[in-house]
Write an enzyme that holds these catalytic residues in place. Sequence first.
Site, mmCIF file in Angstrom:
data_model
loop_
_atom_site.group_PDB
_atom_site.id
_atom_site.type_symbol
_atom_site.label_atom_id
_atom_site.label_comp_id
_atom_site.label_asym_id
_atom_site.label_seq_id
_atom_site.Cartn_x
_atom_site.Cartn_y
_atom_site.Cartn_z
ATOM 1 N N GLY A 12 -3.009 -11.639 2.206
ATOM 2 C CA GLY A 12 -4.328 -11.044 1.880
ATOM 3 C C GLY A 12 -4.399 -9.289 2.559
ATOM 4 C CG HIS A 109 5.321 -5.000 -9.353
ATOM 5 N ND1 HIS A 109 5.541 -6.132 -9.558
ATOM 6 C CD2 HIS A 109 6.716 -4.363 -9.702
ATOM 7 C CE1 HIS A 109 6.838 -6.571 -9.786
ATOM 8 N NE2 HIS A 109 7.537 -5.384 -9.822
ATOM 9 C CD GLU A 174 2.510 -3.387 -2.091
ATOM 10 O OE1 GLU A 174 1.410 -4.183 -1.848
ATOM 11 O OE2 GLU A 174 3.867 -4.048 -2.135
#
Length: 216
Positions: A12, A109, A174
């Site tokens: 998470g 990704h 990310e």
Amino acid sequence: MFNLGILISGRGTNLENIFNFTKKFPTKIKISSVISNNPNALGIEIAKQNSLPLEVINHRKFIDRESFEREIDLIFKEKKVDLICNAGFMRILTSWFVNRWFNKQINIHPSLLPSYTGLDTHQRAINDGVKFTGCTVHYVRSELDSGPIINQAVVPISPNDTEKTLSERVLKAEHIIYPQAINLIVDKKLEVIDNNIIYKEHFLPKTILINPIENN
């Protein structure tokens, strides 16, 4: 208000990062639904700690993939979700669901797509001796880890990198580019035409591609 639906299966960290991003724009964007297919996902606790609307839907309790996905679809429709964000969601979605949410679902990704689709991306990159890897935000399509690319970040691979050290640096990237991609969509600064991303305004390269060479 622009409503996000978040799909999780694991820690998470991207869920928490997206939530922190939405708190900066409380009148513009919110997380209206979080769904975990894994009842043991650590991200469930993150959702609870932040009082996010949460559903745990164990995919193993359904007779097939589409039955599971129809339950997700029903919840997201009820919550008036505008965009689905896969945040460490470890299920391959059927064409039925992908087409149902066509151009309304994105994924992040941990590689520079189209290289290293699938799993074990960091170790595969190290084994191949490539000098750079990174991460990619893209629209979801039926083919695994395909779809129009929204933005990417480049992460150099050092000679001493392990899968763990490399994955930690990619994760930091990310957390930068996923909110950027969401913001571009919310502000309607891009559109998809013939499976290509068209940006409606001129952007500096750093908005679309984070390149470490330019930062040195």
